[in-house]
Write a protein that holds these residues in place. Sequence first.
Motif, PDB file in Angstrom:
ATOM      1  N   GLU A  49     -16.871   5.432 -59.106  1.00  0.00           N
ATOM      2  CA  GLU A  49     -17.758   5.738 -60.240  1.00  0.00           C
ATOM      3  C   GLU A  49     -17.317   5.013 -61.504  1.00  0.00           C
ATOM      4  N   GLU A  50     -15.997   4.979 -61.732  1.00  0.00           N
ATOM      5  CA  GLU A  50     -15.467   4.333 -62.935  1.00  0.00           C
ATOM      6  C   GLU A  50     -15.767   2.832 -62.914  1.00  0.00           C
ATOM      7  N   VAL A  51     -15.733   2.244 -61.728  1.00  0.00           N
ATOM      8  CA  VAL A  51     -15.994   0.803 -61.615  1.00  0.00           C
ATOM      9  C   VAL A  51     -17.480   0.523 -61.846  1.00  0.00           C
ATOM     10  N   VAL A  52     -18.344   1.422 -61.371  1.00  0.00           N
ATOM     11  CA  VAL A  52     -19.779   1.254 -61.650  1.00  0.00           C
ATOM     12  C   VAL A  52     -20.014   1.337 -63.160  1.00  0.00           C
ATOM     13  N   ALA A  53     -19.339   2.286 -63.818  1.00  0.00           N
ATOM     14  CA  ALA A  53     -19.483   2.416 -65.274  1.00  0.00           C
ATOM     15  C   ALA A  53     -18.978   1.147 -65.973  1.00  0.00           C
ATOM     16  N   GLU A  54     -17.906   0.588 -65.455  1.00  0.00           N
ATOM     17  CA  GLU A  54     -17.360  -0.661 -66.014  1.00  0.00           C
ATOM     18  C   GLU A  54     -18.395  -1.792 -65.871  1.00  0.00           C
ATOM     19  N   ALA A  55     -19.047  -1.845 -64.698  1.00  0.00           N
ATOM     20  CA  ALA A  55     -20.062  -2.875 -64.461  1.00  0.00           C
ATOM     21  C   ALA A  55     -21.202  -2.721 -65.471  1.00  0.00           C
ATOM     22  N   VAL A  56     -21.607  -1.476 -65.721  1.00  0.00           N
ATOM     23  CA  VAL A  56     -22.687  -1.228 -66.684  1.00  0.00           C
ATOM     24  C   VAL A  56     -22.267  -1.740 -68.065  1.00  0.00           C
ATOM     25  N   HIS A  67     -13.066  -2.493 -50.261  1.00  0.00           N
ATOM     26  CA  HIS A  67     -13.313  -1.259 -49.512  1.00  0.00           C
ATOM     27  C   HIS A  67     -14.759  -0.786 -49.679  1.00  0.00           C
ATOM     28  N   PRO A  68     -15.456  -0.513 -48.571  1.00  0.00           N
ATOM     29  CA  PRO A  68     -16.825   0.016 -48.695  1.00  0.00           C
ATOM     30  C   PRO A  68     -16.775   1.436 -49.261  1.00  0.00           C
ATOM     31  N   ILE A  69     -17.633   1.718 -50.223  1.00  0.00           N
ATOM     32  CA  ILE A  69     -17.682   3.085 -50.762  1.00  0.00           C
ATOM     33  C   ILE A  69     -18.291   4.025 -49.722  1.00  0.00           C
ATOM     34  N   VAL A  70     -19.165   3.520 -48.876  1.00  0.00           N
ATOM     35  CA  VAL A  70     -19.792   4.356 -47.839  1.00  0.00           C
ATOM     36  C   VAL A  70     -19.298   3.886 -46.466  1.00  0.00           C
ATOM     37  N   PHE A  71     -18.728   4.793 -45.697  1.00  0.00           N
ATOM     38  CA  PHE A  71     -18.307   4.481 -44.330  1.00  0.00           C
ATOM     39  C   PHE A  71     -19.234   5.117 -43.303  1.00  0.00           C
ATOM     40  N   LYS A  72     -19.684   6.338 -43.630  1.00  0.00           N
ATOM     41  CA  LYS A  72     -20.476   7.106 -42.664  1.00  0.00           C
ATOM     42  C   LYS A  72     -21.885   7.304 -43.214  1.00  0.00           C
ATOM     43  N   GLY A  73     -22.791   7.727 -42.335  1.00  0.00           N
ATOM     44  CA  GLY A  73     -24.160   7.989 -42.757  1.00  0.00           C
ATOM     45  C   GLY A  73     -24.222   9.092 -43.804  1.00  0.00           C
ATOM     46  N   LEU A  74     -25.034   8.883 -44.829  1.00  0.00           N
ATOM     47  CA  LEU A  74     -25.234   9.911 -45.844  1.00  0.00           C
ATOM     48  C   LEU A  74     -26.523  10.647 -45.520  1.00  0.00           C
ATOM     49  N   LYS A  75     -26.435  11.966 -45.286  1.00  0.00           N
ATOM     50  CA  LYS A  75     -27.642  12.711 -44.913  1.00  0.00           C
ATOM     51  C   LYS A  75     -28.349  13.309 -46.115  1.00  0.00           C
ATOM     52  N   SER A  76     -27.647  13.376 -47.239  1.00  0.00           N
ATOM     53  CA  SER A  76     -28.298  13.804 -48.476  1.00  0.00           C
ATOM     54  C   SER A  76     -27.578  13.100 -49.606  1.00  0.00           C
ATOM     55  N   LEU A  77     -28.230  13.002 -50.751  1.00  0.00           N
ATOM     56  CA  LEU A  77     -27.619  12.321 -51.894  1.00  0.00           C
ATOM     57  C   LEU A  77     -27.792  13.211 -53.107  1.00  0.00           C
ATOM     58  N   THR A  78     -26.844  14.132 -53.286  1.00  0.00           N
ATOM     59  CA  THR A  78     -26.989  15.101 -54.369  1.00  0.00           C
ATOM     60  C   THR A  78     -25.850  15.003 -55.380  1.00  0.00           C
ATOM     61  N   GLY A  79     -24.900  14.133 -55.103  1.00  0.00           N
ATOM     62  CA  GLY A  79     -23.786  13.980 -56.043  1.00  0.00           C
ATOM     63  C   GLY A  79     -22.689  14.993 -55.809  1.00  0.00           C
ATOM     64  N   LYS A  80     -22.579  15.522 -54.564  1.00  0.00           N
ATOM     65  CA  LYS A  80     -21.578  16.565 -54.332  1.00  0.00           C
ATOM     66  C   LYS A  80     -20.160  16.003 -54.145  1.00  0.00           C
ATOM     67  N   ASN A  81     -20.017  14.710 -53.961  1.00  0.00           N
ATOM     68  CA  ASN A  81     -18.672  14.118 -53.880  1.00  0.00           C
ATOM     69  C   ASN A  81     -18.690  12.732 -54.526  1.00  0.00           C
ATOM     70  N   TYR A  82     -17.499  12.126 -54.638  1.00  0.00           N
ATOM     71  CA  TYR A  82     -17.413  10.863 -55.394  1.00  0.00           C
ATOM     72  C   TYR A  82     -18.199   9.741 -54.732  1.00  0.00           C
ATOM     73  N   VAL A  83     -18.306   9.777 -53.402  1.00  0.00           N
ATOM     74  CA  VAL A  83     -19.054   8.727 -52.704  1.00  0.00           C
ATOM     75  C   VAL A  83     -20.520   8.787 -53.136  1.00  0.00           C
ATOM     76  N   GLU A  84     -21.093   9.970 -53.048  1.00  0.00           N
ATOM     77  CA  GLU A  84     -22.512  10.122 -53.416  1.00  0.00           C
ATOM     78  C   GLU A  84     -22.744   9.818 -54.894  1.00  0.00           C
TER      79      GLU A  84
END
Length: 366
Positions: A49-56, A67-84
Amino acid sequence: MAYTVRDLVNYLETVAPPSYQESYDNAQLITGNPNAAVSSVLCTLDATEEVVAEAVRLGCNVIVAHHPIVFKGLKSLTGKNYVERTVIAAIKHDIAIYAIHTNLDHVRHGVNKKIADKIGLSHTRILQPKKQILSKLTTFVPHEHADAVLSALFDAGAGKIGEYAGCSFLATGTGTYTASAAANPHLGVREKPHREPETRIEVLLPSYLERKVLAALRKAHPYEEVAYFLHQLENENQEVGAGMVGELPEAMEERSFLLHLKKAMELQVIKHTALTGKPIKKVAVCGGAGIFLLSAAKSAGADIFITADIKYHEFFDAENQLIVCDIGHYESEIFTKELLKELLSQNFPNIALYLSKVVTNPITYL
Ligand SMILES: [Zn+2]
Ligand SMILES: [Zn+2]
């Protein structure tokens, strides 16, 4: 000229083909529109998240991460963890995240070459080359077309062995065929057995280029039906695989080498096994979790093996044959962001490239 995200991805995939990644990996474009024009690029080890903010802040609409931020399938995108939360932030700000992970670990001029360069190793080679990623193409061409077919195969990426290009084996012989009444033979007549003096061409190619090389063959070959054999080879590909081994210009006393390592890789801590009392000349390295290469490092005659993420019991396996060092996963791979910037600058001199300044290491030392 404006480059698209796809241009960037295509280039990076020639450097580190996606098919060289491990099965668990997710090296690819993770967010973003491939057709978007690239403004500027932020290179990083981790896209958090901090790197995305830096990019902005920097006005970058592309993040290239190891490193890929996503390794596994995301079944919902609600912001419940740092990946989402990272993915949501990237999408909200129209930022493309491209991950170039174990495919970049596995190429000759990838993550481990960068480590070797930092430490000052020369005569570097892949520690554990990959097998079954090379193919052999054999085809038969009327003599006067042999050169054209050969150069088409080379242009498509066949015939490279290490520092040698244009490698092939040519032999001459006789091809036989009988064209049917419905055929349109380039040489010979329908329904009559024909003999044609032909050149047999044999070339090696990386298996991931099979489709491209076969398309080039069909395009350059004069026959209606092109005869060829394609074989998967057991040969190791010396250019692709895990870890790297190289030599110091001069043998160093163990403690001096460890201090040199600490400085070169900007380390706070080195966890290592007992010193062996032998000078250090041959050095094996593997960025990230590389202890699975310990026996390869021993067989290569390495005096020291530098990697990360080593467990307590795994340190015992050094057996006093060499020194095993854990320098930390982040520390071992942090210079990958420099490598990414260098790779991109070679091909896109007019795109502004930045190195992330965010310390994404989740581990701190007291
Ligand atoms: Zn890695
Ligand atoms: Zn890693």
